[in-house]
Enzyme design. Structure first.
Site, mmCIF file in Angstrom:
data_model
loop_
_atom_site.group_PDB
_atom_site.id
_atom_site.type_symbol
_atom_site.label_atom_id
_atom_site.label_comp_id
_atom_site.label_asym_id
_atom_site.label_seq_id
_atom_site.Cartn_x
_atom_site.Cartn_y
_atom_site.Cartn_z
ATOM 1 N N GLU A 38 9.198 5.709 -7.436
ATOM 2 C CA GLU A 38 9.323 6.757 -6.417
ATOM 3 C C GLU A 38 8.025 6.950 -5.632
ATOM 4 O O GLU A 38 8.034 7.170 -4.420
ATOM 5 C CB GLU A 38 9.724 8.079 -7.110
ATOM 6 C CG GLU A 38 9.827 9.265 -6.202
ATOM 7 C CD GLU A 38 10.892 9.089 -5.129
ATOM 8 O OE1 GLU A 38 12.073 9.158 -5.471
ATOM 9 O OE2 GLU A 38 10.528 8.858 -3.956
ATOM 10 N N LYS A 76 5.603 0.162 2.837
ATOM 11 C CA LYS A 76 6.480 1.303 2.526
ATOM 12 C C LYS A 76 7.813 1.203 3.267
ATOM 13 O O LYS A 76 8.873 1.420 2.684
ATOM 14 C CB LYS A 76 5.779 2.613 2.882
ATOM 15 C CG LYS A 76 4.671 2.963 1.909
ATOM 16 C CD LYS A 76 3.907 4.179 2.372
ATOM 17 C CE LYS A 76 2.788 4.523 1.404
ATOM 18 N NZ LYS A 76 1.860 5.498 1.966
ATOM 19 N N LEU A 125 6.910 12.955 -2.980
ATOM 20 C CA LEU A 125 8.129 13.376 -2.263
ATOM 21 C C LEU A 125 9.330 12.548 -2.726
ATOM 22 O O LEU A 125 9.205 11.333 -2.906
ATOM 23 C CB LEU A 125 7.953 13.169 -0.750
ATOM 24 C CG LEU A 125 6.920 14.021 -0.038
ATOM 25 C CD1 LEU A 125 6.867 13.619 1.441
ATOM 26 C CD2 LEU A 125 7.262 15.496 -0.159
ATOM 27 N N THR A 183 -2.220 1.349 -11.152
ATOM 28 C CA THR A 183 -3.269 0.581 -10.480
ATOM 29 C C THR A 183 -2.734 0.164 -9.104
ATOM 30 O O THR A 183 -1.596 0.469 -8.757
ATOM 31 C CB THR A 183 -3.603 -0.708 -11.245
ATOM 32 O OG1 THR A 183 -2.509 -1.618 -11.090
ATOM 33 C CG2 THR A 183 -3.824 -0.441 -12.719
ATOM 34 N N ASP A 188 -0.237 -0.999 4.439
ATOM 35 C CA ASP A 188 0.335 -0.054 3.486
ATOM 36 C C ASP A 188 1.628 0.562 4.032
ATOM 37 O O ASP A 188 2.632 0.663 3.322
ATOM 38 C CB ASP A 188 -0.707 1.031 3.187
ATOM 39 C CG ASP A 188 -0.262 1.905 2.045
ATOM 40 O OD1 ASP A 188 -0.036 1.358 0.947
ATOM 41 O OD2 ASP A 188 -0.117 3.129 2.249
ATOM 42 N N GLU A 226 -6.086 4.187 -0.093
ATOM 43 C CA GLU A 226 -6.109 3.237 -1.202
ATOM 44 C C GLU A 226 -7.583 2.993 -1.542
ATOM 45 O O GLU A 226 -8.459 3.251 -0.689
ATOM 46 C CB GLU A 226 -5.485 1.909 -0.758
ATOM 47 C CG GLU A 226 -4.003 1.957 -0.437
ATOM 48 C CD GLU A 226 -3.133 2.055 -1.675
ATOM 49 O OE1 GLU A 226 -3.354 1.282 -2.619
ATOM 50 O OE2 GLU A 226 -2.245 2.929 -1.704
ATOM 51 N N GLY A 239 -2.571 11.874 -2.031
ATOM 52 C CA GLY A 239 -3.416 12.709 -2.895
ATOM 53 C C GLY A 239 -3.069 12.455 -4.343
ATOM 54 O O GLY A 239 -1.916 12.165 -4.677
ATOM 55 N N GLY A 262 -9.829 10.730 -1.816
ATOM 56 C CA GLY A 262 -8.729 10.056 -2.518
ATOM 57 C C GLY A 262 -7.450 9.930 -1.703
ATOM 58 O O GLY A 262 -6.374 9.719 -2.252
ATOM 59 N N LYS A 318 2.450 -0.548 -5.284
ATOM 60 C CA LYS A 318 3.518 -0.951 -4.361
ATOM 61 C C LYS A 318 3.722 -2.462 -4.329
ATOM 62 O O LYS A 318 4.659 -2.951 -3.718
ATOM 63 C CB LYS A 318 3.150 -0.544 -2.932
ATOM 64 C CG LYS A 318 3.256 0.906 -2.654
ATOM 65 C CD LYS A 318 2.924 1.163 -1.210
ATOM 66 C CE LYS A 318 1.798 2.083 -0.933
ATOM 67 N NZ LYS A 318 0.983 2.767 -1.793
#
Ligand code: ADP
Ligand code: ASP
Ligand code: MG
Length: 815
Positions: free
Chosen positions: A606, A682, A613, A555, A678, A667, A797, A664, A579
């Site tokens: 990850e 990261k 990735l 989620t 976002d 978010e 994706g 998609g 995240k």
């Protein structure tokens, strides 16, 4: 001569008894046989229940009695043919009437002594043996019934009498010498004392009756026929992977049965062992199955551990105090006090400091044990030399058994490591001097998990089961389930991983299946699932108490992220594409990392950066191998990259964002991507993983959005501003075009400082040619000072995010 014993389930009803009869008909063609039978399955419990109700003056005892009567009458109706039926029914009714009168006596005088109890329960075996013998007579003429009470003699300890072996052996052999029948049917469990009163041999005692007969007549074999195909590596009702042990030694069988393997009543082995009579455990419902052979020298292909068993309802008694050190006689007094009150000691351990002694007893005896021990040591307790006896209830003993364990190093290490890794707390440990048994006292609630874990460790080394609990089955979650479905067989075969999805939840409903949810029909089933909250889902996962449990958060929900610590504290691993946890307050992030270490549960995320990735994986490897990060340059938003790669003079900014959301790439709330939050999250996660203590507020975020877009209260309002400010976005595009640059939303980390923002990059820059929704990360480190370590590829994706989650699951499984 052979001795065969059929247990309660084997003779539970007419249908099962017919199976027993066909086994006997076959056997009688080859050998003379003695057949020992139990009461119809469950009847001993019913008889005790009737007695207990009667003594409490509860009239329901009559209902229980009726039920018992009906079961026997029905068996006769179905098994006995022709005119004989009436005679047998009459006999049965006579016996039932006698039983009823005793129960009425109990009701009237309000007393249910052990002596009366024995009288009442004996009806179970007396009735069943009579019916079976009559049924057998119809096809095997040379068969007869013998009341075991005439040949098995005991002391007068009712409900658990001790056999007088000399008298018993003499009586049994005398009877069988004179008997010329092909088959003799005998009731198990029942016996008599010297005065002729009915006694019994203890619950499960029919096995023992059979062993006594086998030893006295020096039978060629003793066969115990039951409802499972032998003695299993663990109780097959609790451990699905358990398998029947082909051969086992008397000692191992004895040890397993003493420690709870109910399939064999513990005293059974001794008489057979003394006369070296092989014991077979066979399945009435699958007579062809090989079963288990118990002998002195078993042939065995298996490892040093033969089986795992457990005893429930254990209490641990601890006697401790400084006054015990170096003073002899404390243990002797403790054990004498327990033994005087007939309290059975299941397990003993003593700390080498002699400061405390720990003994395990059955919970039912704990209260009495406390009273007698505190009385025995009243003087020392009054002087504070020792403490009053400490009693802990709600425990169980789990034992790992095998003759050859002593010649193998490290068995206990493996045992306790695997219990520890699965959060099974061990309260006490005992290793028998024979080294044939290592026992641990654990909490009752952990029995199943401990059995499954140990079974996995010692018998299924090859296959590891992962139990997944997945929250969030939108786009990514549904694809993950599909990927798991497709790869299950491959992983089983090639990586020896059994991936089982035990729980699935969306925001409203949840479903569970301990054997694994069918991944073809889950989306239908969840519609009818139970309502869920974060707490009910957590409780369900915890209550399953399965080894290698993994909670997977698919989620973007803040409240779900807040539950991670609860899972980690239960040693349940967490895998998240969400995240929020890793980018919230630094202290929260640190706490989760620490909990993961403390409770030996993985915390993997990850997919927080670069979807599938291996960005975090690579970064962790650099740091763990001693490298240091000096700078990170990255395009980390697949969504923003998609948006700026598709935005041009022909397509409006509004349309591109809409398309990105529909496919998609953003978010669920596109504001999180477009505001730069976002990307900021990261780079924050990467900085933290690189070892820097940093919070979101330390990251400079120069937004390219107009103020009104940033202030929009809802997604719909936000989209409106994209239309209103179309010219603002067109100007950004035009400027880049004029400078021959590409627009890239770049995250940078340099010497402990981070910033994110839209940049025009020229054709010499490595970011210039970044396509579609790709991400790129450049790590500049001590080892890569000029030419950075580059990771590049699709960074957004549903497919790649799901496969990133899947990769975390596999990493965890291979640890
Ligand atoms: P019976 O009525 O035939 O005497 P029991 O119920 O006494 O049968 O014993 C058989 C049961 O023992 C099995 O159904 C199984 O649940 C239980 N059991 C416990 N541990 C083991 C084990 N290690 N192997 C086989 N059975 C076991
Ligand atoms: N019927 C007795 C019991 O249930 C003895 C036996 O079945 O072995 O304990
Ligand atoms: Mg039994």
């Amino acid at each position: 001569m052979k001795v065969l014993k059929f247990g309660g389930t084997s003779v539970a009803n007419a249908e099962n008894i017919s199976k027993v009869i066909s086994i006997l008909e076959r056997e009688a063609k080859k050998n003379k046989i003695a057949v020992v039978v139990s009461a119809l399955g469950g009847n001993t419990d019913l008889l005790i229940e009737a007695g207990e109700l009667a003594t409490k003056k509860n009239n329901d005892y009559l209902k229980v009695f009726q039920h018992i009567s009906k079961r026997h009458q029905e068996a006769v109706q179905q098994l006995i043919k022709g005119p004989k039926k009436r005679t047998v029914l009459k006999q049965i009714d006579g016996k039932l009437e006698a039983l009823k009168q005793i129960l009425q006596g109990v009701y009237l005088i309000n007393e249910f002594s052990d002596k009366t109890r024995d009288k009442i329960v004996s009806f179970g075996e007396l009735l069943s043996s009579y019916i079976i013998s009559e049924a057998l007579q119809q096809t095997v003429k040379k068969s007869t019934l013998k009341d075991s009470r005439e040949i098995i003699v005991t002391d007068s300890v009712h409900t658990n009498a001790n056999v007088k072996s000399k008298e018993t052996t003499t009586a049994i052999s005398k009877f069988f010498k004179s008997n010329k029948d092909k088959i003799v049917v005998l009731p198990g469990f029942v016996s008599r004392d010297k005065e002729g009163n009915t006694t019994t041999l203890g619950r499960g005692g029919s096995d023992y009756t059979a062993a006594l007969i086998a030893a006295a007549v020096k039978a060629s074999v003793l066969e115990i026929w039951t409802d499972v195909s032998g003695m299993y590596t663990a109780n097959p009702k609790l451990v699905k992977q358990a398998f029947s042990i082909a051969q086992i030694s008397y000692q191992e069988a004895m040890e397993l049965s003493h420690f709870g393997a109910k399939v064999l009543y513990p005293p059974t082995v001794q008489p057979a062992l003394q006369k070296n009579i092989p014991i077979y455990i066979k399945n009435t419902f699958d007579p062809e199955a090989e079963g288990t052979l118990i002998t002195k020298k078993p042939k065995s292909k298996n490892g040093p551990v033969k089986g795992i068993s457990h005893i429930e309802n254990i209490a641990l008694l601890t006697l401790e105090g400084n006054g015990m050190i170096g003073v002899p006689g404390f243990s002797k007094r403790l054990f004498s006090a327990l033994s005087r009150s007939k309290i059975n000691v299941v397990l003993i351990t003593q700390a080498s400091s002699e400061h405390s002694i720990c003994v395990g007893v059955y919970s039912k005896d704990a209260k009495m044990a406390k009273a007698v021990v505190d009385k025995e040591f009243a003087y020392e307790i009054s002087l504070k030399k020792i403490k009053p006896l400490l009693v802990e209830a709600g425990l169980a003993v789990i034992a790992v058994v095998g003759d050859n364990m002593k010649s193998h190093q490290g068995i206990s290490g493996r045992m306790f490591r695997s219990l520890g890794q699965n959060n099974v707390n061990v309260r006490a440990i005992a290793q028998g001097a024979s080294e044939r048994n290592i026992s641990a006292v654990i909490a009752h609630k952990d029995i199943k998990k401990a059995l499954v874990t140990l079974h996995n460790t010692f018998f299924e080394k090859q296959i590891k089961t992962l139990n997944l609990f997945i929250v969030g089955v939108g786009n990514v979650g549904a694809i993950l389930l599909n990927q798991i479905k497709q790869q299950q067989a491959y992983l089983n075969e090639n990586l020896l991983l059994n991936i089982k999805v035990v729980g699935i939840s969306n925001s409203k409903k949840m479903i569970f299946n301990e054997d694994g949810i069918d991944l073809t029909t889950w989306s239908e089933k969840i519609k009818k699932g139970k309502p869920r909250t974060h707490q009910t889902f957590f409780k369900a996962v915890k209550d399953f108490n399965l080894s290698n449990s993994i909670f997977i958060d698919v989620t973007a929900n803040e409240d779900v992220a807040k539950t991670y610590r609860d899972y980690l504290k239960e040693s349940i691993s967490v895998i998240a594409c969400n995240k929020i946890a890793c980018s919230s307050k630094y202290s929260d992030y640190l706490e989760l990392k620490e909990l993961s270490r403390k409770y030996n549960a993985s915390f993997l995320f990850e997919t927080n950066v670069g979807a599938g990735l291996p960005v975090i994986y690579t970064l962790n490897n650099l740091i763990n191998s001693g490298d240091k990060i000096t700078s990170i340059q990255a395009v980390l938003s697949g969504s923003l990259n998609f948006i700026f790669n598709n935005f041009n003079e022909k397509t409006s900014f509004y349309d591109v964002v809409k398309q990105a959301q529909e496919e998609g790439y953003t978010e669920p709330d596109p504001r999180i991507d477009l505001s730069g939050v976002d990307v900021a999250r990261k780079i924050l996660i990467l900085a933290r993983e690189a070892g820097f203590k940093m919070d979101l507020k330390h990251i400079t975020n120069d937004s390219f959005l107009p103020k009104d877009s940033l202030k929009a209260k809802s997604v719909a309002d936000f989209y409106k501003t994209l239309k209103t400010y179309a010219s603002h976005f067109e100007a950004i595009y035009a400027s880049a075009k004029e400078n021959d640059c590409q627009l890239k939303y770049v995250a940078e980390f340099n010497n402990g400082k981070a910033k994110v923002g839209l940049k025009e990059v020229n054709s010499t820059h490595p970011f210039y040619n970044l396509q579609g929704k790709d991400n790129i990360v450049l790590f500049y480190t001590t080892r890569y000072p000029e030419q950075p370590l580059i990771i590049k590829g699709a960074g957004a994706g549903a497919e790649v995010t799901a496969s990133g989650l899947f990769a975390d699951i596999i990493t965890l499984g291979r640890n």
